[in-house]
Design a protein around this motif. Structure first.
Motif, mmCIF file in Angstrom:
data_model
loop_
_atom_site.group_PDB
_atom_site.id
_atom_site.type_symbol
_atom_site.label_atom_id
_atom_site.label_comp_id
_atom_site.label_asym_id
_atom_site.label_seq_id
_atom_site.Cartn_x
_atom_site.Cartn_y
_atom_site.Cartn_z
ATOM 1 N N ARG A 162 0.741 -1.085 0.021
ATOM 2 C CA ARG A 162 -0.085 -0.085 0.226
ATOM 3 C C ARG A 162 0.731 1.327 -0.058
ATOM 4 O O ARG A 162 0.683 2.239 -0.547
ATOM 5 C CB ARG A 162 -0.781 0.115 1.281
ATOM 6 C CG ARG A 162 -1.632 1.016 1.402
ATOM 7 C CD ARG A 162 -2.451 1.260 2.912
ATOM 8 N NE ARG A 162 -1.222 1.547 3.752
ATOM 9 C CZ ARG A 162 -1.448 1.080 5.019
ATOM 10 N NH1 ARG A 162 -2.349 0.351 5.541
ATOM 11 N NH2 ARG A 162 -0.479 1.180 5.976
ATOM 12 N N ASP A 163 1.947 1.443 0.994
ATOM 13 C CA ASP A 163 2.800 2.427 0.933
ATOM 14 C C ASP A 163 3.811 2.360 0.047
ATOM 15 O O ASP A 163 4.906 3.468 0.148
ATOM 16 C CB ASP A 163 3.143 2.711 2.416
ATOM 17 C CG ASP A 163 2.196 2.956 3.228
ATOM 18 O OD1 ASP A 163 0.842 3.421 2.815
ATOM 19 O OD2 ASP A 163 2.311 2.856 4.718
ATOM 20 N N ALA A 186 4.052 6.128 -1.256
ATOM 21 C CA ALA A 186 4.074 7.107 -0.168
ATOM 22 C C ALA A 186 5.448 6.969 0.556
ATOM 23 O O ALA A 186 5.627 8.182 0.889
ATOM 24 C CB ALA A 186 2.881 7.164 0.435
ATOM 25 N N ARG A 187 5.991 5.869 0.654
ATOM 26 C CA ARG A 187 7.151 5.679 1.349
ATOM 27 C C ARG A 187 8.401 5.038 0.513
ATOM 28 O O ARG A 187 8.607 3.983 0.719
ATOM 29 C CB ARG A 187 6.986 4.918 2.521
ATOM 30 C CG ARG A 187 6.007 5.629 3.599
ATOM 31 C CD ARG A 187 5.575 4.715 4.697
ATOM 32 N NE ARG A 187 6.585 4.164 5.329
ATOM 33 C CZ ARG A 187 6.650 2.738 5.879
ATOM 34 N NH1 ARG A 187 5.621 2.143 5.977
ATOM 35 N NH2 ARG A 187 7.724 2.440 6.729
ATOM 36 N N ASN A 246 -0.383 -3.585 3.566
ATOM 37 C CA ASN A 246 0.980 -2.974 3.633
ATOM 38 C C ASN A 246 2.027 -4.293 3.690
ATOM 39 O O ASN A 246 3.033 -4.358 4.180
ATOM 40 C CB ASN A 246 1.586 -2.174 4.815
ATOM 41 C CG ASN A 246 2.113 -0.887 4.288
ATOM 42 O OD1 ASN A 246 1.915 -0.715 3.128
ATOM 43 N ND2 ASN A 246 2.300 0.036 5.496
ATOM 44 N N THR A 288 -3.919 6.119 1.169
ATOM 45 C CA THR A 288 -2.847 6.798 2.118
ATOM 46 C C THR A 288 -3.445 8.448 1.948
ATOM 47 O O THR A 288 -4.191 8.723 1.536
ATOM 48 C CB THR A 288 -1.431 6.953 1.005
ATOM 49 O OG1 THR A 288 -1.658 7.701 -0.056
ATOM 50 C CG2 THR A 288 -1.103 5.526 0.694
ATOM 51 N N TYR A 332 1.282 12.853 0.456
ATOM 52 C CA TYR A 332 2.564 12.973 0.531
ATOM 53 C C TYR A 332 3.026 13.799 -0.435
ATOM 54 O O TYR A 332 2.834 14.013 -1.357
ATOM 55 C CB TYR A 332 3.035 11.391 0.709
ATOM 56 C CG TYR A 332 2.758 10.592 -0.675
ATOM 57 C CD1 TYR A 332 3.648 10.720 -1.835
ATOM 58 C CD2 TYR A 332 1.629 9.811 -0.686
ATOM 59 C CE1 TYR A 332 3.444 9.878 -2.916
ATOM 60 C CE2 TYR A 332 0.988 9.197 -1.781
ATOM 61 C CZ TYR A 332 2.249 9.037 -2.851
ATOM 62 O OH TYR A 332 1.923 8.379 -4.118
#
Length: 599
Positions: A66-67, A70-71, A108, A355, A358
């Motif tokens: 999932r991230d 974003a990460r 995640n 999310t 970001y």
């Protein structure tokens, strides 16, 4: 069904088996080469991994965590989903016949989906069979993990889930490879494979599913390899691994079609197979209990051997899997607001958010189930998803050469393609060509010629650097565009391009093209290059004429309009010089002096 019924009593007896072969420790190997990468969405990607052990490319699909976007510096646990006996070569059943894509969208973990392996039991076979050299255990536990960790931000925290054949494999792979998996789940697996009658049942099933021979897999039923792959025999090796085991009863359940006979489904084969799964699973769980090894066990009151039940178990087991893998089992709380919220509201296909917003280079973004929305003060808020979203991810998204989107995706006038523009280029898609990025000087020249409505058609491949000379090339439906700073952008097409390719492209003495193809008499065509020209006509085929003495002499004779006509050969050596043949004569050059010879 008769075979299944005949085996009920021996299986229920839970006959003991001898000790398994010694489990082999995991050995870390250098990652195999990735032959091809194809993005299917912005978080689903297909890899063709050239397996050293199997000697062939193996497709593996990833559903990225999932991230993931974003990460970008984060790493994520891995969950392998193994298929059943009839695993197909194009796509995993977990995405074709079950809802893994949607279900894991907000989870995640990175889901790993091996593609293929029909009747393989995901094991290392003793010998090749039926055109396959199966070494799945080596591939999954030794070759693939270093690749996922080095290139796809995976951690060493792994789980394995599988249905039927895959459920059997999930248990013995976890047992045979200490430290490889923290979690293993079997849905309708066959968890006592050496009990009386089971080797014969497996042989029957493998013959039916692809014509495979179980003796090529593990040898005769008396071989220690059968014991070495039996979850029941390996049960003591599962201590410390979080386990989930489920099976139906074989009776008609909520996802079955009743046959008209009470309790009997139209899926007769699925009833028998699920009954076998239930009996073997019970024997396996009984042994776990004797060994004081805990497991989450769900014996369903009904249900046959079929995908709707395995999809259900995938969802039911998630909380258990998440705890073992150390991730939050629930959906992240998020909401879309501001310009991104407005863009999302106008594009219902995006679905719910995954999310929060970001930061990224030049702006902000937010991920949704169906894609992403990007915003900057200069470009505004625009959604990117579907195949265009896949192409954008393949081009490294906002961190790549395209930059941020400057408009929404839109259909093109021909009704065939779709387009989305970005700060530094555009993405084009058609069902036939896939999604391709076009940018810079090539985009400008293609646009000058009419974009997809012009003679080049749609792009069919990404722009690449020419390997030995400074420049770039991009293939289009009707011929590639070549770029060089000195010569500009020009397209080469048709049989002239075939000749150019035969000679070595820009690496030959022709070099880069310096002009577009032009018409000549009698339906002929020619293209100019740095080192000479290529000529073609229906009666003479395509030949190259090098700049220099031969070209000068042919020019003085009137080119193709003169007495010699079109070239019918390339230049070739003769004693003391060179010669080139034409329709009505030839030209020789000796000691730098050309001579024209007419027929």
């Amino acid at each position: 069904m008769l075979l299944a019924a005949a085996m009920v009593l021996p299986l229920a007896a839970g006959l003991p088996v001898s000790a398994p072969a010694t489990a082999q420790p995991t050995v870390a190997l250098a990652p195999p080469l990735v032959e091809k990468v194809v993005w299917l969405t912005d978080r689903r990607v297909s890899l063709w991994v050239n397996s050293p052990s199997m000697g062939s490319p193996i497709q593996v699909q990833l559903l990225l965590a999932r991230d993931w976007n974003a990460r970008p510096d984060a790493r994520f646990p891995v969950l392998l989903l193994l298929d059943g006996l009839r695993a197909a070569n194009d796509e995993s059943g977990w995405t074709k016949d079950a809802g893994a894509v949607d279900f894991f969208a907000d989870k995640n973990v990175t889901v790993v989906l091996p593609v293929g392996g029909q009747s393989s039991f995901y094991s290392d076979w003793l010998e090749p069979n039926n055109g396959h050299n199966y070494k799945w255990e080596t591939f999954l536990t030794k070759e693939l993990p270093p690749l996922l960790e080095s290139k796809w931000r995976a951690t060493e925290v792994r789980g394995i889930e599988g249905l039927s054949m895959g459920g059997t494999a999930a248990m013995f792979l976890a047992a045979r490879n200490p430290g490889f998996a923290k979690y293993a789940a079997s849905y309708s697996g066959f968890l006592t494979t050496t009990t009386l009658g089971m080797p014969q049942a497996i042989q029957f099933a493998m013959r039916d599913a692809g014509g495979f021979d179980s003796a090529a897999m593990w040898g005769p039923p008396t071989s220690s390899e059968w014991e070495g792959h039996d979850p029941y025999a390996l049960a003591d090796k599962l201590k410390g691994i979080s386990l989930y085991i489920s099976s139906g009863s074989g009776a008609t359940g909520p996802y079955d079609h009743a046959s008209g006979i009470p309790g009997l489904s139209t899926n007769v084969a699925g009833m028998g197979l699920e009954l076998l799964s239930r009996l073997t699973s019970q024997n396996f769980v009984t042994k776990l209990g004797k060994l004081a090894i805990p497991a989450q066990v769900n014996y369903r009151p009904s249900g046959t051997h079929s995908w709707p039940y395995w999809d259900f178990e995938m969802r039911q087991s998630w909380t258990h899997a998440a705890a073992a893998l150390g991730v939050d089992p629930g959906k992240l709380a998020c909401a879309a607001g501001g310009a991104i919220g407005a863009a999302a509201a106008g594009n219902g296909w995006l679905g719910e958010c995954l999310t929060g917003e970001y930061q990224l280079a030049g702006g902000v973004a937010q991920d949704f189930k169906g894609g992403r929305v990007f915003f900057s003060p200069d470009t505004g808020a625009h959604s990117v998803g579907g195949m265009i979203g896949a192409g954008y991810q393949a081009a490294m998204g906002p961190a790549g050469l395209l930059g941020l989107p400057t408009d929404d995706e839109r259909p093109l006038p021909d009704g065939r393609g779709r387009l989305q523009t970005f700060q530094n280029g555009s993405l084009y898609w058609t069902p036939q060509t896939g999604v391709q990025a076009v940018r810079g000087a090539i985009l400008e020249e293609w646009g000058r010629q009419g974009y997809e409505r012009g003679p080049a058609g749609y792009p069919i491949a990404p722009e690449i650097q020419t390997p030995n000379k400074a420049g770039a090339v991009q293939a289009f439906e009707n011929g590639p565009f070549y770029y060089n700073e000195k010569t500009g952008v020009h397209r080469v097409q048709g049989l002239i391009f075939g000749k150019y390719a035969q000679m070595g492209y820009e690496n030959s003495w022709l070099g880069f093209p310096v002009a577009e193809e032009e018409p000549l008499k009698d339906l002929g065509r020619f293209s100019r290059f740095e080192g000479g020209n290529v000529y073609w006509s229906p009666v003479s085929a395509a030949w190259a004429v090098q700049n220099g003495s031969v070209m000068d002499a042919w020019r003085d004779a009137g080119y193709e309009n003169g007495k010699l006509g079109y070239p019918i050969s390339d230049q070739f050596p003769i004693p003391g010089g060179v010669q080139q043949n034409f329709q009505a004569g030839f030209i020789t050059v000796r000691d730098g002096t050309p001579e024209v010879h007419s027929l």
